[in-house]
Design a protein around this motif. Structure first.
Motif: not given
Length: 210
Positions: A20-23, A26-27, A53-54, A96-97
């Motif tokens: 979650p933190a990495a997403a 990137l967002a 999405v990320y 989940g993509m």
């Protein structure tokens, strides 16, 4: 008096708990990226939708490749896919993509594919030998231009040199061109426009050092 201090940047493999933190990182990094602006024109929608999405892209990277982040707070992310990566239905669904069209809407997804399909065509044309593919590299805006991007790429660039394997990437942001050149990448496609989108893209190849 303020002095310039060279800070050691520790880079580690992503833990599942950090997705979650990495997403979110990137967002933030790609919020104003030309491809994302074209895909999701409304900035509030991008803020709301891009972390979801990320997170799926990152899960795909965890399943099929290698994801690196800054130690401690996740202020930068590099997602690498290895030579001959398997883009199987099982991996896409497990990450989940496959849910991306439902998340951002079919119209937005088609705009995204309009650009990405052109990039895929360029990659298949120009990189016929196995290569490491830098799928995503993003740094928190407040931490950009401080060496994080180069540090995040280093583990795979060094491995690619050891194994004598090329690396490849794309960007839709012209300001990234000089950055990647500084790290040994050469431009293959120079600002080609992706269809009628108005989005330009650059592709890069880095040959291994001897």
């Amino acid at each position: 008096m303020c002095k310039n201090v060279r800070v050691h940047l520790e880079i580690v493999r992503l833990a599942d708990s950090q997705i979650p933190a990495a997403a979110a990182t990137l967002a933030h990094a790609f919020h104003d990226d030309p491809l994302m602006v074209y895909t999701i024109p409304d900035p509030d929608d991008r803020t709301r939708l891009l972390p979801d999405v990320y997170s799926r892209m990152i899960r795909f990277g965890v399943l099929t490749g290698e994801v690196y982040v800054t130690a401690g707070a996740v202020e930068g992310v590099a997602l690498w896919l290895p030579p001959n990566v398997k883009w199987t239905r099982e991996n896409i669904e497990a990450s989940g993509m496959h849910e991306t069209p439902n998340i951002i809407g079919n119209d937005a997804y088609q705009r995204y594919r309009e650009v990405v399909s052109r990039e895929w065509q360029a990659r298949e044309r120009d990189m016929t030998d196995p290569c490491w593919y830098l799928f995503l590299l993003g740094v928190e805006p407040s931490r950009q231009r401080q060496g994080l991007g180069g540090a995040l790429m280093r583990p795979i660039l060094e491995r690619a040199d050891t194994d004598q394997i090329a690396c490849y990437l794309e960007t839709e942001n012209e300001r990234n061109v000089a950055f990647y050149r500084r790290h040994g990448f050469e431009v293959i496609v120079n600002g080609e426009e992706a269809g009628t989108s108005g989005v330009r893209f650059w592709t890069f190849r880095r040959m291994p050092k001897l």
